[in-house]
Design a protein around this motif. Structure first.
Motif, PDB file in Angstrom:
ATOM      1  N   GLU A 151      62.599  58.503  -5.005  1.00 30.04           N
ATOM      2  CA  GLU A 151      62.555  58.336  -3.568  1.00 30.04           C
ATOM      3  C   GLU A 151      61.384  57.492  -3.089  1.00 30.04           C
ATOM      4  OE1 GLU A 151      62.739  61.456  -0.114  1.00 30.04           O
ATOM      5  OE2 GLU A 151      64.070  62.000  -1.765  1.00 30.04           O
ATOM      6  N   GLN A 152      60.214  57.620  -3.703  1.00 29.99           N
ATOM      7  CA  GLN A 152      59.046  56.926  -3.198  1.00 29.99           C
ATOM      8  C   GLN A 152      59.141  55.413  -3.361  1.00 29.99           C
ATOM      9  OE1 GLN A 152      58.958  59.114  -5.740  1.00 29.99           O
ATOM     10  NE2 GLN A 152      57.467  58.573  -7.273  1.00 29.99           N
ATOM     11  N   PHE A 153      60.090  54.918  -4.159  1.00 24.82           N
ATOM     12  CA  PHE A 153      60.182  53.482  -4.383  1.00 24.82           C
ATOM     13  C   PHE A 153      61.229  52.818  -3.501  1.00 24.82           C
ATOM     14  CE2 PHE A 153      59.188  55.009  -8.867  1.00 24.82           C
ATOM     15  CZ  PHE A 153      57.835  54.934  -8.653  1.00 24.82           C
ATOM     16  N   LYS A 154      61.933  53.561  -2.693  1.00 27.12           N
ATOM     17  CA  LYS A 154      63.080  53.023  -1.976  1.00 27.12           C
ATOM     18  C   LYS A 154      62.734  52.338  -0.656  1.00 27.12           C
ATOM     19  CE  LYS A 154      66.414  56.003  -4.113  1.00 27.12           C
ATOM     20  NZ  LYS A 154      67.295  57.122  -3.992  1.00 27.12           N
ATOM     21  N   ASN A 155      61.538  52.503  -0.152  1.00 27.76           N
ATOM     22  CA  ASN A 155      61.183  51.933   1.144  1.00 27.76           C
ATOM     23  C   ASN A 155      60.519  50.572   0.964  1.00 27.76           C
ATOM     24  OD1 ASN A 155      62.090  54.237   2.413  1.00 27.76           O
ATOM     25  ND2 ASN A 155      60.109  55.249   2.210  1.00 27.76           N
TER      26      ASN A 155
ATOM     27  N   PRO B 271      52.407  54.047  -6.261  1.00 27.76           N
ATOM     28  CA  PRO B 271      52.415  53.637  -4.853  1.00 27.76           C
ATOM     29  C   PRO B 271      51.886  54.693  -3.891  1.00 27.76           C
ATOM     30  CG  PRO B 271      54.593  53.355  -5.844  1.00 27.76           C
ATOM     31  CD  PRO B 271      53.732  54.044  -6.841  1.00 27.76           C
ATOM     32  N   ASP B 272      52.186  55.961  -4.176  1.00 30.29           N
ATOM     33  CA  ASP B 272      51.760  57.039  -3.289  1.00 30.29           C
ATOM     34  C   ASP B 272      51.261  58.200  -4.154  1.00 30.29           C
ATOM     35  OD1 ASP B 272      51.496  59.203  -1.543  1.00 30.29           O
ATOM     36  OD2 ASP B 272      53.225  58.609  -0.339  1.00 30.29           O
ATOM     37  N   GLU B 273      49.965  58.372  -4.193  1.00 33.17           N
ATOM     38  CA  GLU B 273      49.346  59.391  -5.051  1.00 33.17           C
ATOM     39  C   GLU B 273      49.857  60.789  -4.704  1.00 33.17           C
ATOM     40  OE1 GLU B 273      47.137  60.368  -8.271  1.00 33.17           O
ATOM     41  OE2 GLU B 273      47.165  58.326  -7.488  1.00 33.17           O
ATOM     42  N   ARG B 274      50.071  61.051  -3.433  1.00 26.53           N
ATOM     43  CA  ARG B 274      50.540  62.378  -3.020  1.00 26.53           C
ATOM     44  C   ARG B 274      51.937  62.657  -3.566  1.00 26.53           C
ATOM     45  NH1 ARG B 274      51.682  63.276   2.919  1.00 26.53           N
ATOM     46  NH2 ARG B 274      53.770  63.638   2.231  1.00 26.53           N
ATOM     47  N   ASP B 275      52.835  61.682  -3.460  1.00 29.05           N
ATOM     48  CA  ASP B 275      54.185  61.857  -4.000  1.00 29.05           C
ATOM     49  C   ASP B 275      54.149  62.074  -5.505  1.00 29.05           C
ATOM     50  OD1 ASP B 275      55.449  61.651  -1.573  1.00 29.05           O
ATOM     51  OD2 ASP B 275      56.027  59.547  -1.830  1.00 29.05           O
ATOM     52  N   TYR B 276      53.271  61.353  -6.171  1.00 24.03           N
ATOM     53  CA  TYR B 276      53.119  61.479  -7.619  1.00 24.03           C
ATOM     54  C   TYR B 276      52.692  62.904  -7.997  1.00 24.03           C
ATOM     55  CZ  TYR B 276      50.854  60.868 -12.177  1.00 24.03           C
ATOM     56  OH  TYR B 276      50.444  61.004 -13.473  1.00 24.03           O
ATOM     57  N   LYS B 277      51.693  63.416  -7.310  1.00 22.76           N
ATOM     58  CA  LYS B 277      51.216  64.768  -7.592  1.00 22.76           C
ATOM     59  C   LYS B 277      52.271  65.815  -7.244  1.00 22.76           C
ATOM     60  CE  LYS B 277      46.327  63.693  -7.215  1.00 22.76           C
ATOM     61  NZ  LYS B 277      45.105  63.828  -6.458  1.00 22.76           N
ATOM     62  N   GLU B 278      53.001  65.594  -6.155  1.00 21.98           N
ATOM     63  CA  GLU B 278      54.061  66.526  -5.766  1.00 21.98           C
ATOM     64  C   GLU B 278      55.169  66.554  -6.806  1.00 21.98           C
ATOM     65  OE1 GLU B 278      55.350  65.517  -1.813  1.00 21.98           O
ATOM     66  OE2 GLU B 278      53.528  66.334  -0.906  1.00 21.98           O
ATOM     67  N   GLN B 279      55.443  65.424  -7.425  1.00 20.31           N
ATOM     68  CA  GLN B 279      56.473  65.388  -8.463  1.00 20.31           C
ATOM     69  C   GLN B 279      56.070  66.261  -9.648  1.00 20.31           C
ATOM     70  OE1 GLN B 279      57.953  61.517  -9.661  1.00 20.31           O
ATOM     71  NE2 GLN B 279      58.452  62.291 -11.689  1.00 20.31           N
TER      72      GLN B 279
ATOM     73  N   PHE C 224      58.102  59.735 -14.669  1.00 20.13           N
ATOM     74  CA  PHE C 224      57.633  58.958 -13.527  1.00 20.13           C
ATOM     75  C   PHE C 224      57.397  57.503 -13.918  1.00 20.13           C
ATOM     76  CE2 PHE C 224      54.280  57.038 -11.016  1.00 20.13           C
ATOM     77  CZ  PHE C 224      54.681  57.297  -9.713  1.00 20.13           C
ATOM     78  N   PHE C 225      56.683  57.279 -15.003  1.00 25.06           N
ATOM     79  CA  PHE C 225      56.318  55.911 -15.359  1.00 25.06           C
ATOM     80  C   PHE C 225      57.480  55.118 -15.956  1.00 25.06           C
ATOM     81  CE2 PHE C 225      52.030  57.748 -15.003  1.00 25.06           C
ATOM     82  CZ  PHE C 225      51.555  56.890 -14.016  1.00 25.06           C
TER      83      PHE C 225
END
Length: 183
Positions: A2-6, A23-31, A63-64
């Motif tokens: 999801e974080q890459f779609k915008n 791109p978004d550290e918060r999204d990464y940690k939430e994942q 993720f990566f």
């Protein structure tokens, strides 16, 4: 993911150089947190993931790997977009009247046509060279980010293996303790 779609339709060359591996550290940690919660809630003894370190490592790998694929798609889209922009520029060069400061439009028609054609060819070559340079810069930046992803994947795989070995050792030690205590 999801974080890459915008993504904006047009990506500027400047924005390419500000791209980050995450791109978004918060999204990464939430994942990672979501992966842990899923692992806990499933409580599956047959799951190959045996501890939080393994869950975290697998989440990083996932993720990566996804990020690498996304970067490749972005790179292709950005390069395609730049080449389309070049075609538009070339079309403008062919259809627009050259600026009077660039060439003299005085003289017989055949000389004026030759001057216009030379100007158009020169401008086209110049724009193609600029586009080629930009495409190389774009590809280089994306390839660098993909390489960083590969390094993070390799590290996460090593962490996964280390966590698995620790789990095996703890399990073996626990089994020895149970056997030794019953004798």
């Amino acid at each position: 993911m999801e974080q890459f779609k915008n993504h904006p339709e047009k990506i500027s060359l400047e924005s390419v150089f500000t791209l980050q591996i995450i791109p978004d550290e918060r999204d990464y940690k939430e994942q990672i947190i979501d992966a842990r919660l899923k692992w806990i809630s499933e409580n599956d003894p047959h799951n190959p993931l045996k501890n939080f370190s393994m869950v975290d490592s697998q989440s990083e790998i996932d993720f990566f790997v996804s990020r690498q694929q996304e970067l490749e798609q972005e790179k292709e889209r950005h390069i395609r977009q730049r080449k389309l922009q070049l075609q538009e520029e070339i079309q403008e060069i062919k259809t627009d009247k050259p600026p009077e400061l660039a060439i003299s439009l005085v003289g017989p028609d055949y000389m004026v046509r030759d001057k216009i054609q030379q100007y158009q060819e020169q401008e086209t070559r110049k724009r193609e060279a600029i586009c080629d340079d930009e495409v190389q810069l774009i590809a280089g930046r994306y390839n660098s980010l993909k390489q960083q992803c590969e390094e993070r994947i390799s590290q996460a795989r090593a962490n996964y293996q280390a966590a698995f070995r620790i789990w095996q050792e703890d399990r073996a030690w626990g089994a020895e303790g149970q056997r030794g205590g019953g004798e």
